[in-house]
Enzyme design. Structure first.
Site, PDB file in Angstrom:
ATOM      1  N   PRO A 128      44.379  13.450 -18.660  1.00  0.00           N
ATOM      2  CA  PRO A 128      45.344  14.534 -18.439  1.00  0.00           C
ATOM      3  C   PRO A 128      45.332  15.690 -19.441  1.00  0.00           C
ATOM      4  O   PRO A 128      46.279  15.893 -20.197  1.00  0.00           O
ATOM      5  CB  PRO A 128      46.678  13.793 -18.457  1.00  0.00           C
ATOM      6  CG  PRO A 128      46.446  12.647 -19.385  1.00  0.00           C
ATOM      7  CD  PRO A 128      45.012  12.230 -19.143  1.00  0.00           C
ATOM      8  N   CYS A 129      44.277  16.489 -19.401  1.00  0.00           N
ATOM      9  CA  CYS A 129      44.199  17.646 -20.287  1.00  0.00           C
ATOM     10  C   CYS A 129      45.276  18.686 -19.947  1.00  0.00           C
ATOM     11  O   CYS A 129      45.635  19.500 -20.790  1.00  0.00           O
ATOM     12  CB  CYS A 129      42.802  18.259 -20.253  1.00  0.00           C
ATOM     13  SG  CYS A 129      42.187  18.663 -18.615  1.00  0.00           S
ATOM     14  N   HIS A 130      45.820  18.629 -18.728  1.00  0.00           N
ATOM     15  CA  HIS A 130      46.891  19.559 -18.353  1.00  0.00           C
ATOM     16  C   HIS A 130      48.174  19.289 -19.129  1.00  0.00           C
ATOM     17  O   HIS A 130      49.054  20.142 -19.179  1.00  0.00           O
ATOM     18  CB  HIS A 130      47.160  19.482 -16.839  1.00  0.00           C
ATOM     19  CG  HIS A 130      47.624  18.138 -16.367  1.00  0.00           C
ATOM     20  ND1 HIS A 130      46.738  17.095 -16.143  1.00  0.00           N
ATOM     21  CD2 HIS A 130      48.860  17.655 -16.096  1.00  0.00           C
ATOM     22  CE1 HIS A 130      47.431  16.027 -15.745  1.00  0.00           C
ATOM     23  NE2 HIS A 130      48.711  16.341 -15.710  1.00  0.00           N
TER      24      HIS A 130
END
Length: 161
Positions: A128-130
């Site tokens: 989850p880089c977001h």
């Protein structure tokens, strides 16, 4: 077939899933130079890995899944893999700053390098880089654009416990 991709049409746009026999290699927002499957089946390990990833991603986008349970076959430098492992620890519905991630890998001065590794994450959404935002609370950047990043964060905040 050693590698294949599948285009998954979603409410955030077309997402291209690439898998090998070992597991999911990438989730990106642009077509890759890998053979494209027009439909998913379960006839071999590559198709199974794509099918499971597509199902879980659709569940996530409908607010029915908070964690992914997938076999992964990701490639990156040792530093990138360290950062991606740290990103995977960020809980659903929560955000951290790039500085927080740098501290989490015991390298608090590596904020820019963390940002670069974050931007090269081949498993968007799954890793989850977001969920990484700027220290001042702004969204920062996202490979699919800030509109998609905001939708993902909104989806998670609406479905967080």
């Amino acid at each position: 077939m050693d590698l294949a991709q599948y285009a998954l049409n979603t409410e955030i746009g077309t997402v291209y899933l690439v898998a090998s026999k070992k597991g999911l290699k990438s989730v990106l927002f642009c077509k890759q130079s890998v053979p494209m499957l027009s439909k998913l089946g379960l006839s071999n390990e590559v198709e199974k890995n794509l099918s499971i990833a597509a199902t879980q991603l659709e569940e996530y986008l409908r607010g029915k899944r908070k964690n992914f349970e997938l076999k992964l076959d990701v490639e990156g430098t040792p530093f990138q893999r360290l950062v991606w492992k740290e990103l995977a620890k960020i809980p659903f519905g929560k955000t951290l700053s790039y500085k927080d991630v740098a501290k989490g890998i015991a390298n608090p001065k590596a904020v820019r390098a963390v940002g670069t590794a974050n931007g090269r994450n081949p498993l968007c959404i799954i890793v989850p880089c977001h969920r990484v935002i700027a220290a001042n609370g702004t969204l920062g950047g996202y490979i699919a654009g800030l509109g998609v990043k905001k939708k993902l964060l909104d989806l998670e905040s609406a479905n967080a416990l």
